[in-house]
Structure formats: structure tokens, C-alpha cells
Design an enzyme around this catalytic site. Structure first.
Site, PDB file in Angstrom:
ATOM      1  N   TYR A  37       0.858  -1.193   0.000  1.00  0.00           N
ATOM      2  CA  TYR A  37       0.000   0.000   0.000  1.00  0.00           C
ATOM      3  C   TYR A  37       0.889   1.236   0.000  1.00  0.00           C
ATOM      4  CZ  TYR A  37      -4.381   2.524   0.725  1.00  0.00           C
ATOM      5  OH  TYR A  37      -5.454   3.350   0.568  1.00  0.00           O
ATOM      6  N   LYS A  92     -19.566 -20.126 -11.286  1.00  0.00           N
ATOM      7  CA  LYS A  92     -18.824 -19.827 -12.521  1.00  0.00           C
ATOM      8  C   LYS A  92     -17.417 -19.336 -12.179  1.00  0.00           C
ATOM      9  CE  LYS A  92     -19.336 -19.628 -17.050  1.00  0.00           C
ATOM     10  NZ  LYS A  92     -20.213 -18.727 -17.793  1.00  0.00           N
TER      11      LYS A  92
END
Length: 397
Positions: A37, A92
Site C-alpha cells: 500500500y 462460474k
């Protein structure tokens, strides 16, 4: 099936869904935080700001696909809404990961109109390398996919094209087994929705300019009212468009009339529509691909007893399962590796031939690979990537 229903409910509740996020980097100390970060990530952002294409290298974009649904046509359940569609989209996503190591992200959206869905997908497109449209009802699924072909990443409605690609692969091999010539096939498709329309287009080579696509002789598409013909006055716009590439002799009648002298029956409709006597109306050694779930249009044993040379269904407990998992992981893997901006008709044909070629020992009960065969996706991906490069539909590498 009740056993599977109970097990599925139990595991979904226990795990709170099937899909989650896992960090690729450690966060054990302040240095880790500074790299992942701030301040370190600023260097990455600045790099991408100067070259947007580098986001394929430095972020999730190069290996991610959004799985987008409005829940308007989920499995055989119909318009059950986005929340109810989410478990299917999660499923999926894990198939993408398992078979092609792609990070599929399920995104169900509460949007009723075509414009809303198109706008939403365009808005999220910078995050992803591809968009898999899923379980969106016809005819709006056609409009949505068409409107999204210029957004710079592949947009692929799997209910249409995944089904058509696997079906074509099955038909290529079924012709080899039965001794039929694909160019001379007379095909009947029952079901004029997303899948039926896409299958008809692919079998008639609509939009294909290259010789790699070999069209069948004719296709008759049937809906609940019978053969779609120019003599009918009850056709919507999408069904009228079907007539441009089907029913060359403008035949009329019902499904049974359509079967006379047909070589192939393809079912994407509902179960228990046909009997053995209906199959006997077809040409010798017909090919039956009855994909209604959970009950096919005709059961395999009855079709074979009536003379069918090859029978396939959508079910995993019968031979020749026509399952989209054989196509979409490899198609998106190949498109992502090529950094394709779209999935072309040529890429679809390449995928179908690669899938057909993935069967080692052809037989009447083996015209498609096993859906759990982990090698299939890579073979399809290689063919799709090669075709994308050949057609020059790539972002700069």
C-alpha cells in the site's frame, strides 16, 4: 437430485458461499504494508498513469474476468433476480479458477433495462481483462452484448456462444463417428432463445469470412409455436432476423414436421418433447443433442433404440455431456494471454476445432472430452490466442 440439493444448501450455508478473496502478498510488518500500500503503491499508479496498458502487468486486470448477470434467466429457473443468481455466478468463478487459473469475479446487478446494464459494464470495464455475460434473458442479451463490443476488452455471453462452441465441437466429431458430411446436414433446433440462436448462427457460419467455418446445408429453428418461417405473423424482431440464415425453403409446421428428413436434432428447450417414433422420422443414423436440463427432450436410451447414432445431453450422468465448462475457461484464457480486445467469430471456430481435437478415441459415446479434463482449457486457449494474433485483435503487448 434431492440429495445434491440438500448437500448444496448445507455447504453454501456452512461456507457462506463458494468464492472469496485471498491476498497474493504478505502483510506481516510495516515494510510489507509500505510495499503493498502506501507509499510504494504510488510508484505503480504513476507507472500505469503514463501507460494504461501496463495495468495488464501490474494489476489484477490481466488475469480477471467479471461475471455479470441481472438474474433474468438463471439456469432453468427463469427470472429469479440478482440475489438468487449470485450462487450460480460464484460457481462460474470457481470454474474459471479451477480450469484456467483465471480470477473470475461474480457481479450481479439490479438493472432492468438494456441501457442500465450496458452503462454498468462500461463503467466497471477498466478493472477487468474480460466480461462474461451470464444468465441474461433473450432478447436483451443480444442487444447488450452487441452494444459492448467496442469497450476494448472481450465481452462474451456464454449462454449463447459457449453453448454453440461446445455443440459445434460435438457435431464435428459426431459426423466423423456417423459418417455424415457436415456440409450436407439438415439440422433442427428446438428453442429460439439465446443458445438456439447462437447455435444456428454458428452452424450457418453467420459473420464468418474465412473458409475455416463450414456451414451446414440448412437449419430449421422451432419455438413453442412451430417452425420459424416467413409465413408466420407472430415473430418478434430477433426471430425475424433468424430467417436471414435459416429455413432456406420456407418450410412450415410444428416440431414433428421439422424432423422429417432431418439429420440432427438439437434441443435447448424443455424435457420430454420427443419419442422414439419421432426420431424414426429423421434420416438414417440421426445425431441427437438433447440439452434440456434436468430432463432432456428425449432420454438417450429411447433415442438410441429408435436408431440414433450419437446422443448427447446436458447431464453429467450420460455420455457426451454438452457442458460450457469445456469452452469458456479456455476461451478467456486465450483471449487474456493475447490481450484481445474482443472475441471474434474466427476465435470461436478455432475454439470449437480445438475442443473437437481434444478427444483421443472417438466413439458414439465419446464425441466430447470429459468436462473434468484439466488439459482441455489449455488446448482451447492456445488455439484462441493463435487466432487472436492472426486476426490482430490485440492491445499492445
Amino acid at each position: 437430485m434431492s440429495e445434491f440439493f440438500k448437500k448444496s444448501l448445507d455447504i453454501h450455508k456452512y461456507l457462506r458461499g463458494k468464492w472469496g478473496i485471498k491476498s497474493k502478498v504478505p502483510l506481516q510488518n510495516r515494510d510489507d504494508l509500505s510495499v503493498a500500500y502506501t507509499p510504494g503503491v504510488a510508484a505503480v499508479s504513476n507507472h500505469i498513469a503514463k501507460d494504461k496498458n501496463s495495468s495488464y502487468i501490474y494489476t489484477m486486470k490481466g488475469n480477471s474476468v467479471a461475471i455479470v448477470s441481472d438474474g433474468s434467466a438463471v439456469l432453468g429457473l427463469g427470472d429469479i433476480g440478482p440475489e438468487a443468481a449470485l450462487p450460480v455466478m460464484e460457481g462460474k468463478a470457481i470454474l474459471f479458477k479451477e480450469f484456467a487459473d483465471i480470477d473470475g469475479v461474480p457481479l450481479v446487478i439490479d438493472a432492468a433495462s438494456v441501457d442500465e446494464i450496458v452503462t454498468t459494464v462500461k463503467t466497471i470495464a477498466p478493472t477487468f481483462g474480460g466480461i462474461n455475460l451470464e444468465d441474461i434473458a433473450a432478447p436483451k442479451c443480444f442487444e447488450i452484448e452487441e452494444a459492448l463490443q467496442d469497450i476494448g476488452i472481450p465481452v462474451f455471453h456464454d449462454d449463447q456462444h459457449g453453448t454453440a462452441i461446445v455443440l459445434l465441437a460435438a457435431l464435428i466429431n459426431a459426423c466423423k463417428v456417423s459418417g455424415k458430411d457436415i456440409e450436407q446436414l439438415k439440422v433442427v433446433i428446438n428453442g429460439a432463445g439465446a443458445a438456439g440462436t447462437a447455435i444456428a448462427k454458428l452452424l450457418r457460419c453467420v459473420g464468418h469470412e474465412e473458409s475455416a467455418c463450414i456451414p451446414v446445408e440448412d437449419v430449421l429453428v422451432c419455438d413453442s409455436k412451430g417452425i420459424i418461417s416467413s409465413d408466420r405473423d407472430n415473430l418478434n424482431h430477433e426471430k425475424e432476423k433468424i430467417l436471414a440464415y435459416t429455413n432456406r425453403h420456407n418450410r412450415n409446421g410444428n416440431l414433428i414436421d421439422a424432423l422429417h428428413d432431418a439429420d440432427v436434432f438439437i434441443g435447448v428447450s424443455k424435457g420430454n418433447l420427443l419419442t422414439g417414433d419421432d426420431i424414426k422420422l429423421m434420416n438414417k443414423d440421426p445425431i441427437i443433442l438433447a440439452m434440456a436440463n434436468p430432463i432432456p427432450e428425449i432420454m438417450p436410451d429411447e433415442a438410441k433404440a429408435a436408431g440414433a447414432s450419437v446422443v448427447g445431453t446436458g447431464r453429467s450422468d450420460f455420455p457426451n455431456q454438452v457442458n460450457n465448462v469445456l469452452a469458456f475457461p479456455g476461451i478467456f484464457r486465450g483471449a487474456l494471454e493475447a490481450r484481445a480486445t474482443r472475441i471474434t467469430e474466427g476465435m470461436k471456430i478455432a475454439a470449437a476445432h480445438a475442443l473437437a481435437g481434444a478427444v483421443n478415441k472417438l466413439s458414439p459415446d465419446h464425441v466430447l472430452p470429459d468436462p473434468l479434463n484439466r488439459n482441455v482449457a489449455q488446448k482451447v486457449a492456445e488455439a484462441v490466442k493463435e487466432q487472436a494474433i492472426k486476426e490482430n485483435v490485440q492491445r499492445p503487448l
